[in-house]
Scaffold this motif. Structure first.
Motif, PDB file in Angstrom:
ATOM      1  N   ILE A 126       1.111  -1.124  -0.163  1.00 33.35           N
ATOM      2  CA  ILE A 126      -0.071  -0.009  -0.016  1.00 33.35           C
ATOM      3  C   ILE A 126       1.054   1.289  -0.537  1.00 33.35           C
ATOM      4  O   ILE A 126       0.692   2.385  -0.505  1.00 33.35           O
ATOM      5  CB  ILE A 126      -1.154   0.165   1.293  1.00 33.35           C
ATOM      6  N   TRP A 127       1.736   1.542   0.921  1.00 32.51           N
ATOM      7  CA  TRP A 127       2.927   2.221   0.724  1.00 32.51           C
ATOM      8  C   TRP A 127       4.300   2.437   0.175  1.00 32.51           C
ATOM      9  O   TRP A 127       4.626   3.556   0.278  1.00 32.51           O
ATOM     10  CB  TRP A 127       3.055   2.382   2.823  1.00 32.51           C
ATOM     11  N   GLY A 128       4.310   1.535  -0.054  1.00 28.96           N
ATOM     12  CA  GLY A 128       5.246   2.129  -1.206  1.00 28.96           C
ATOM     13  C   GLY A 128       6.691   1.572  -0.265  1.00 28.96           C
ATOM     14  O   GLY A 128       7.729   2.771  -0.554  1.00 28.96           O
ATOM     15  N   ALA A 129       6.844   1.440   0.738  1.00 33.15           N
ATOM     16  CA  ALA A 129       7.352   1.632   2.048  1.00 33.15           C
ATOM     17  C   ALA A 129       8.081   0.598   2.654  1.00 33.15           C
ATOM     18  O   ALA A 129       7.417  -0.808   2.488  1.00 33.15           O
ATOM     19  CB  ALA A 129       7.123   2.310   3.386  1.00 33.15           C
ATOM     20  N   GLU A 130       9.231   0.710   3.665  1.00 31.15           N
ATOM     21  CA  GLU A 130      10.099  -0.558   3.887  1.00 31.15           C
ATOM     22  C   GLU A 130       8.747  -0.989   5.199  1.00 31.15           C
ATOM     23  O   GLU A 130       9.026  -0.575   5.873  1.00 31.15           O
ATOM     24  CB  GLU A 130      11.010  -1.083   3.956  1.00 31.15           C
ATOM     25  N   VAL A 131       8.491  -1.643   5.867  1.00 25.88           N
ATOM     26  CA  VAL A 131       7.672  -1.932   7.411  1.00 25.88           C
ATOM     27  C   VAL A 131       9.160  -2.716   8.175  1.00 25.88           C
ATOM     28  O   VAL A 131       9.469  -3.940   8.114  1.00 25.88           O
ATOM     29  CB  VAL A 131       6.607  -2.812   7.486  1.00 25.88           C
ATOM     30  N   PHE A 132       9.225  -2.282   9.302  1.00 25.82           N
ATOM     31  CA  PHE A 132       9.869  -2.698  10.081  1.00 25.82           C
ATOM     32  C   PHE A 132       9.522  -3.026  11.541  1.00 25.82           C
ATOM     33  O   PHE A 132       8.457  -2.548  12.544  1.00 25.82           O
ATOM     34  CB  PHE A 132      11.164  -2.101  10.713  1.00 25.82           C
ATOM     35  N   ASP A 133       9.215  -4.176  11.932  1.00 26.19           N
ATOM     36  CA  ASP A 133       8.594  -4.359  13.589  1.00 26.19           C
ATOM     37  C   ASP A 133       9.247  -4.446  14.922  1.00 26.19           C
ATOM     38  O   ASP A 133      10.545  -4.963  14.577  1.00 26.19           O
ATOM     39  CB  ASP A 133       8.156  -6.567  12.875  1.00 26.19           C
ATOM     40  N   PHE A 134       9.415  -3.620  15.481  1.00 25.52           N
ATOM     41  CA  PHE A 134       9.946  -3.960  17.056  1.00 25.52           C
ATOM     42  C   PHE A 134       9.262  -4.321  17.856  1.00 25.52           C
ATOM     43  O   PHE A 134       7.674  -4.576  18.249  1.00 25.52           O
ATOM     44  CB  PHE A 134       9.754  -1.714  17.106  1.00 25.52           C
ATOM     45  N   TYR A 135       9.686  -4.699  19.032  1.00 25.49           N
ATOM     46  CA  TYR A 135       9.210  -5.163  20.015  1.00 25.49           C
ATOM     47  C   TYR A 135       9.177  -4.751  21.569  1.00 25.49           C
ATOM     48  O   TYR A 135      10.284  -4.442  21.807  1.00 25.49           O
ATOM     49  CB  TYR A 135       8.928  -6.726  20.646  1.00 25.49           C
ATOM     50  N   GLY A 136       8.402  -3.915  22.337  1.00 26.15           N
ATOM     51  CA  GLY A 136       8.797  -3.223  23.145  1.00 26.15           C
ATOM     52  C   GLY A 136       7.520  -4.185  24.336  1.00 26.15           C
ATOM     53  O   GLY A 136       6.918  -4.840  24.117  1.00 26.15           O
ATOM     54  N   LEU A 137       8.103  -3.787  26.076  1.00 29.10           N
ATOM     55  CA  LEU A 137       7.210  -4.413  26.987  1.00 29.10           C
ATOM     56  C   LEU A 137       7.011  -2.829  28.202  1.00 29.10           C
ATOM     57  O   LEU A 137       8.055  -2.501  28.139  1.00 29.10           O
ATOM     58  CB  LEU A 137       8.112  -5.460  28.491  1.00 29.10           C
ATOM     59  N   SER A 138       5.954  -2.876  27.837  1.00 23.08           N
ATOM     60  CA  SER A 138       5.535  -1.520  29.444  1.00 23.08           C
ATOM     61  C   SER A 138       6.612  -1.528  30.825  1.00 23.08           C
ATOM     62  O   SER A 138       6.837  -0.245  31.279  1.00 23.08           O
ATOM     63  CB  SER A 138       4.133  -2.038  29.694  1.00 23.08           C
ATOM     64  N   ASP A 139       7.239  -2.943  30.536  1.00 22.96           N
ATOM     65  CA  ASP A 139       8.042  -2.654  32.221  1.00 22.96           C
ATOM     66  C   ASP A 139       9.583  -2.303  31.261  1.00 22.96           C
ATOM     67  O   ASP A 139      10.073  -2.954  32.687  1.00 22.96           O
ATOM     68  CB  ASP A 139       7.552  -4.580  32.296  1.00 22.96           C
ATOM     69  N   ILE A 140      10.361  -2.399  30.586  1.00 22.42           N
ATOM     70  CA  ILE A 140      10.741  -2.793  30.379  1.00 22.42           C
ATOM     71  C   ILE A 140      11.305  -1.268  29.243  1.00 22.42           C
ATOM     72  O   ILE A 140      11.609  -0.225  29.932  1.00 22.42           O
ATOM     73  CB  ILE A 140      11.728  -3.815  29.903  1.00 22.42           C
ATOM     74  N   PHE A 141      11.355  -1.815  28.258  1.00 21.51           N
ATOM     75  CA  PHE A 141      11.432   0.081  27.333  1.00 21.51           C
ATOM     76  C   PHE A 141      10.223  -0.020  26.061  1.00 21.51           C
ATOM     77  O   PHE A 141       9.680  -1.554  25.696  1.00 21.51           O
ATOM     78  CB  PHE A 141      13.090   0.108  26.446  1.00 21.51           C
TER      79      PHE A 141
END
Ligand SMILES: [Zn+2]
Length: 446
Positions: free
Chosen positions: A239-254
């Motif tokens: 849709i965007w013609g852009a590269e998608v990167f997945d991030f993973y966070g935890l409210s308890d850490i970062f």
């Protein structure tokens, strides 16, 4: 800033440490933080004493296995006890400069305090992820995440410290966000996968061509699993013609503890901050790297509220082999929340597996709803999907194909597939979508 923009690493020495050296540093920090927790946090003093373990028992990284687990419930039960920060906190309140809180979607919100040093190291880690995906000082960045109490809010400071021009978007209505994308021509945006998808659809309906009218080159997604599901990532990229990167966070850490690199093969986790264990979902037995289980994190450098053997509730695995990108920090893959997993005919099913199948079907819009219910004393699942407009096949054929694809991927077919027309499902909410409805009437009494 004198950093060489052509260098692919934010901190080359740290990110490419030989495994042995990385683990040596982890051990030094582990010894220090376990002792610090024991000496300063009333909860750890009590629980280590009860378990008969002492900080001096840590001689190797594996010795952490002798220590007791904590979980969300431990946090809830100890917060506010004895002091405002509670019994897991290891510093006095005057040393704390920031608190985030969890959403509270599974109970009372839990609070995560940071000292100034914790916070600065948090932001340095976020800069590292932004740099890893290719963000540089000449980028314009829209941080389209919630700023209110949410740990992902301040991540924008990591982008700012890197030198990018930052637009503190927050959770704007989509019309306003599209206006920003059109007027300011930002190159990077961070939002949830479902919102990235829906914003793209809304842009198209509003008459924009996201590929031509906007200048988005990279999309960061987090908070839901879509970013690690190849079919979902590709659909957003298209849709965007852009590269998608997945991030993973935890409210308890970062806000982000882990992030994909250009190879998108798992998410590099900041092992200088987090010691990762994988344990059996039911028994808590420690598994080998590469095996799938519940992820258990020990924070190695957060002093305000150290987490020693925190059961995250996330099911996944870690690959500790060196990545093609040259980074040595392990890569985690998340399959889903332990609470979301359901068992059908003795098979563990994650909603993310179902999403992966649905997003691969070209006859569907990609929207879906999963219903889990009980029949004849066993769990079953039904799936509702939307047929894309212009598809000539009849609904029964589409349903049969979806059912066969689910059976092939997951091993158990759905009890029913309901096909709606395009737009027939009410799942297009902004920012975070609810796509799983558990209708099982479980009786917990014994
Ligand atoms: Zn990599």
């Amino acid at each position: 800033m004198s950093r060489d923009i052509k260098n692919k690493f934010w901190n080359e020495e740290l990110e490419t440490l030989p495994r042995e050296e990385l683990e040596k540093r982890q051990l030094e920090d582990l010894k220090e933080i376990v002792k610090f927790a024991y000496d300063n946090a009333p909860y750890y003093k009590r629980s280590f004493d009860e378990a008969g373990v002492k900080p001096e028992d840590i001689k190797t990284l594996k010795d952490i296995e002798k220590f007791p687990f904590i979980n969300k419930k431990t946090q809830r039960d100890t917060q506010g006890v004895g002091s405002f920060l509670g019994e897991l906190a290891a510093v006095p309140e005057e040393d704390v400069v920031f608190i985030s809180t969890s959403s509270g979607s599974t109970g009372v919100p839990t609070m995560s305090p940071f000292t100034k040093k914790d916070f600065d190291e948090f932001q340095d880690t976020e800069s590292r992820w932004f740099w890893q995906i290719g963000m540089r000082p000449n980028d314009r960045y829209v941080h389209a995440l919630n700023f209110s109490l949410y740990v992902g809010g301040p991540d924008v400071i990591g982008a700012q410290n890197l030198g990018a021009l930052c637009i503190w978007g927050g959770t704007l209505p989509s019309e306003r966000l599209l206006f920003i994308l059109k007027t300011y021509q930002p190159t990077v945006i961070w939002t949830s996968p479902s919102y990235a998808w829906q914003l793209g659809e809304k842009a198209l309906k509003a008459g924009y061509d996201p590929k031509k009218d906007f200048n988005i080159k990279k999309i960061i997604v987090a908070g839901e699993l879509g970013g690690s599901i190849d079919a979902t990532r590709k659909a957003i990229e298209e849709i965007w013609g852009a590269e998608v990167f997945d991030f993973y966070g935890l409210s308890d850490i970062f806000g982000a503890c882990a992030a994909q690199c250009e190879y998108h093969d798992g998410l590099h986790i900041a092992e200088n901050h987090i010691l990762v264990e994988t344990v059996d979902i039911h028994t808590g037995e420690v598994l080998e790297p590469g095996q799938t289980g519940e992820l258990v994190f020990t924070t190695l450098r957060k002093h305000a509220r150290p987490l020693i053997r925190f059961k995250t509730g996330d099911i996944g695995r870690i690959d500790t082999t060196k990545c093609k990108c040259g980074r040595t920090h392990g890569r985690i893959s998340i399959l889903g929340r332990k609470d979301d997993m359901f068992i059908v005919s003795a098979v563990n099913v994650f909603p993310s597996d179902i999403e992966a199948v649905i997003r691969e079907q070209s006859d569907l819009t990609g929207e879906y709803l999963i219903r889990i219910f009980e029949k004849d004393f066993t769990s079953k699942y039904a799936v509702e999907v939307e047929k894309a407009s212009g598809v000539a096949k009849d609904d029964d054929t589409v349903a049969a194909e979806v059912s066969a694809a689910l059976k092939a991927r997951i091993g158990v077919k759905p009890a029913k597939v309901i096909v709606h027309p395009d737009g027939g499902l009410d799942t297009r909410s902004e920012h975070k979508s609810r796509r799983v409805i558990d209708e099982r009437n479980i009786d917990y009494s014994i």
